[in-house]
Write a protein that holds these residues in place. Structure first.
Motif, PDB file in Angstrom:
ATOM      1  N   GLU A 470      29.259  28.611  13.716  1.00 59.18           N
ATOM      2  CA  GLU A 470      28.963  29.171  12.461  1.00 59.18           C
ATOM      3  C   GLU A 470      27.445  29.338  12.324  1.00 59.18           C
ATOM      4  N   TYR A 471      26.632  28.886  13.345  1.00 56.03           N
ATOM      5  CA  TYR A 471      25.431  29.552  13.392  1.00 56.03           C
ATOM      6  C   TYR A 471      25.053  30.729  14.178  1.00 56.03           C
ATOM      7  N   GLY A 472      26.277  31.335  14.581  1.00 52.79           N
ATOM      8  CA  GLY A 472      25.881  32.791  15.316  1.00 52.79           C
ATOM      9  C   GLY A 472      26.592  33.752  14.592  1.00 52.79           C
ATOM     10  N   SER A 473      26.100  34.951  14.496  1.00 49.57           N
ATOM     11  CA  SER A 473      26.525  36.223  13.819  1.00 49.57           C
ATOM     12  C   SER A 473      27.608  36.845  14.062  1.00 49.57           C
ATOM     13  N   PHE A 474      27.868  36.739  15.332  1.00 50.23           N
ATOM     14  CA  PHE A 474      29.017  37.362  15.849  1.00 50.23           C
ATOM     15  C   PHE A 474      30.279  36.366  16.624  1.00 50.23           C
ATOM     16  N   THR A 475      29.855  35.144  16.441  1.00 50.95           N
ATOM     17  CA  THR A 475      30.877  34.383  16.942  1.00 50.95           C
ATOM     18  C   THR A 475      32.154  34.123  16.471  1.00 50.95           C
ATOM     19  N   ARG A 476      32.081  34.374  15.261  1.00 47.50           N
ATOM     20  CA  ARG A 476      33.300  34.151  14.292  1.00 47.50           C
ATOM     21  C   ARG A 476      34.162  35.215  14.638  1.00 47.50           C
ATOM     22  N   PHE A 477      35.492  35.050  15.236  1.00 48.00           N
ATOM     23  CA  PHE A 477      36.332  36.168  15.444  1.00 48.00           C
ATOM     24  C   PHE A 477      37.307  36.339  14.227  1.00 48.00           C
ATOM     25  N   PRO A 478      37.850  37.414  13.836  1.00 48.17           N
ATOM     26  CA  PRO A 478      38.605  37.340  12.804  1.00 48.17           C
ATOM     27  C   PRO A 478      40.070  37.025  13.135  1.00 48.17           C
ATOM     28  N   ASP A 479      40.857  36.780  12.250  1.00 48.98           N
ATOM     29  CA  ASP A 479      42.272  36.242  12.326  1.00 48.98           C
ATOM     30  C   ASP A 479      43.228  37.633  12.329  1.00 48.98           C
ATOM     31  N   LEU A 480      42.426  38.716  11.803  1.00 54.29           N
ATOM     32  CA  LEU A 480      43.264  39.818  11.834  1.00 54.29           C
ATOM     33  C   LEU A 480      42.395  41.080  11.964  1.00 54.29           C
ATOM     34  N   ILE A 481      42.645  42.138  12.770  1.00 53.02           N
ATOM     35  CA  ILE A 481      41.872  43.269  12.927  1.00 53.02           C
ATOM     36  C   ILE A 481      42.720  44.394  12.167  1.00 53.02           C
TER      37      ILE A 481
END
Length: 623
Positions: A470-481
């Protein structure tokens, strides 16, 4: 390395404030204690429970620090200041950070003024308020100017008397002109006394006087003046009717009550000044399961009165609060006079507290209904989309779009929706590096590759540092694109994910001939959507937002390109010199025709800059 058990042994048995940090050194809780040794140790005893919220917090503590104070009162003051500064995650917090307007009468001046103020200072001025409406304060001040013709200027009088001409207010008869010596100090003070009396709620003499002037002007057939007095009288009557008498003791007091359920709380506060109910306000408070009304009220008192400049003599509460003695002592110190916390048991005061509690419950129930409707638009819409695509659950959605004009300045946009709402802090813009010309597929391939490659690298870096994603800006990947298009765009996304060995569902937002969303392309087939459903509306919002964000970024780049001046290409000529040259010579042709001496004569220029401009337009021929 911070050894918690060793540090616990060093804690002093003195009053103070303790500060809890997590593994990234963020402050997650601030508390005060009569004995730091006893209080902080309690958190780490296996048999001791602090409730669900604090038990969760204890698991995250990596280190703590503390500040010793001389008394529990000093600890309370420091705790309030630190909570307001750092807003820790696990403290009960006011969600609203409001400042209230006051009316300030500058009685310390020889010719006082009536001013709007957001602060209440310890000076010779008299303050009225706080009021809950800035608009109402400004209207009241405007009315006082018309009634009493008071000055609004910042001139120091009588020092500056006669130094400048009178302002417009004097000519339209809204100022007596003390800046010109047109009114004696004694006569002006009578006007100020009238304004102060008015602000204290004494409206009847003003209404009678205006009515007499209106009738007299009407009898003398001065109808325009009569209309002016009538309008003033109506304004005063309107303000007088807004004031509701709450009791006859003429005291200043605040009346506070709270309504709460297992998730939310609302605190309602009534402001009574000089025996008049002048306004009310409500505050949302973040709470955790197990927080009692007593705890919520105590936290509210500390946070609200740490931020408001005025504290009344009496504060009436729904029930007794924790630490009432030290809170009372602190409020008394802040006010500079005795403050009483009271829980009325009968009579008018009890009914006022009950009224505040009913208002708090009303706000809370209305908010619940609003939240219910909002959940239909957000969480409910996500469930519809997940059902259509046969996914277990969808919380985070990322959507992408490409914008260009014939390949000029191609840009990509990434927008993020979480729990059905835009998360703008996670939006990203991409200026294309490898693609030239109008190639949407190539552009999308670059954008997606950069986005997910960067995210994977960031994940690895945080993993090495033992930090949460959660401390990275790009690390959270989506559940759906969601792609803005059909089969082609979806296949580009699937290709990128396959190359990076990622497994994320991808669907395309397919449009009809009228450029309206008609369905989703998923797993090589088009799935129709019910147009009246919340899922369809959410997809439309996401598609529109992705397009808007890309277009705005592209437009900003085009604007920067279009305002580029040829002067920007000259070494040593920045915005200030460019502006000075254009202001003096008006056109590029005139600058080009100027000689070195004319160019150097400008204050913003020097000989070196003048030579640079001249030689740019008059290059030496080779040889």
């Amino acid at each position: 390395m911070f050894d918690i058990q060793e540090e616990l042994k060093k804690l002093p048995a003195k009053p103070g404030v303790y500060i809890m940090h997590d593994k990234v050194d963020a402050i997650i809780y601030i508390g005060k204690a009569v004995s730091l040794r006893n209080r902080v140790r309690q958190y780490f005893r296996p048999s001791h429970s602090e409730g669900i919220k604090k038990d969760q917090m204890v698991k995250q503590i990596q280190r703590f620090e503390y500040i010793i104070t001389d008394s529990e009162l000093e600890a309370l003051i420091l705790e309030c200041n630190l909570i307001k500064e750092h807003r820790p995650k696990y403290n009960t917090m006011l969600r609203d950070d409001k400042s209230y307007p006051y009316i300030r009468v500058t009685l310390g001046e020889e010719f006082p003024r009536v001013l709007f103020s957001r602060q209440m200072k310890k000076d010779k001025s008299k303050y009225f308020g706080p009021y809950t409406s800035a608009g109402a304060v400004k209207d009241t001040i405007d009315l006082l100017q018309k009634l009493y013709q008071l000055r609004t200027c910042s001139r120091v009088l009588p020092r500056d008397t006669g130094k400048e001409r009178p302002c417009l207010n004097y000519h339209i008869k809204q100022c007596l002109g003390p800046c010109q010596g047109y009114v004696a100090q004694e006569a002006y003070r009578k006007q100020i006394d009238g304004a102060v009396s008015f602000l204290n709620g004494n409206y009847d003499p003003v209404i009678r006087e205006l009515e007499e002037k209106m009738n007299r002007c009407a009898q003398e057939m001065e109808f325009e003046k009569a209309i002016e007095y009538r309008e003033l009288k109506n304004s005063v009557t309107q303000i007088a009717q807004k004031q509701k008498i709450t009791n006859s003791d003429g005291e200043d007091k605040d009346i506070i009550a709270v309504a709460c359920d297992d998730r939310d709380a609302v605190v309602q506060i009534f402001f009574v000044r000089e025996g008049l109910l002048i306004g009310r306000d409500h505050f949302h408070v973040t709470i955790a399961p197990g927080d009692t009304r007593t705890q919520i009220l105590a936290a509210f008192l500390k946070q609200f009165y740490a931020g408001t400049p005025y504290i009344p003599r009496e504060i009436m509460l729904q029930e007794d609060v924790e630490e009432s003695e030290v809170i009372t002592q602190w409020l008394t110190t802040r006010r500079g006079g005795r403050v009483y916390l009271r829980v009325p048991k009968k009579g008018t005061k009890e009914r006022l507290v009950e009224l505040a509690a009913k208002n708090a419950w009303l706000v809370l129930s209305q908010d619940k209904e609003k939240i219910k409707r909002e959940e239909g638009r957000t969480i409910g819409a996500l469930k519809e989309i997940a059902g259509l695509l046969e996914l277990e659950g969808v919380s985070r959605i990322e959507a992408y779009d490409i914008s260009n004009i014939n390949g000029f300045e191609t840009v990509g946009s990434m927008i993020v929706y979480e729990k059905g709402k835009p998360r703008r802090s996670d939006y990203r813009k991409f200026k294309l590096r490898t693609v030239s010309g109008p190639d949407d597929y190539g552009s999308m391939y670059e954008v997606l590759t950069r986005r997910f490659s960067h995210g994977m690298k960031e994940k690895e870096m945080l993993k090495e540092k033992d930090m949460s994603e959660e401390y990275g800006s790009f690390t959270r990947f989506p559940d759906l694109i969601m792609m803005d298009g059909g089969k082609g765009q979806v296949n580009i996304a699937l290709r990128v994910l396959d190359e990076l060995h990622l497994h994320i569902p991808v669907c395309g937002m397919v449009k009809d001939d009228n450029h309206r969303t008609r369905g989703l392309y998923y797993n090589n087939e088009e799935i129709p959507i019910e147009r009246s459903g919340e899922g369809f509306k959410l997809i439309t919002r996401i598609q529109d937002e992705a397009h808007r964000f890309a277009i705005e970024y592209h437009r900003s780049l085009r604007s920067k390109e279009q305002v580029h001046s040829v002067l920007d290409d000259i070494p040593g000529i920045g915005p200030a010199r460019r502006k000075a040259l254009m202001k003096e010579f008006l056109s590029l042709d005139a600058i080009k025709a100027a000689d070195r001496e004319q160019l150097a004569s400008l204050p913003a220029m020097n000989e070196k800059a003048a030579d640079a401009v001249y030689e740019f337009f008059h290059p030496k021929e080779p040889g």
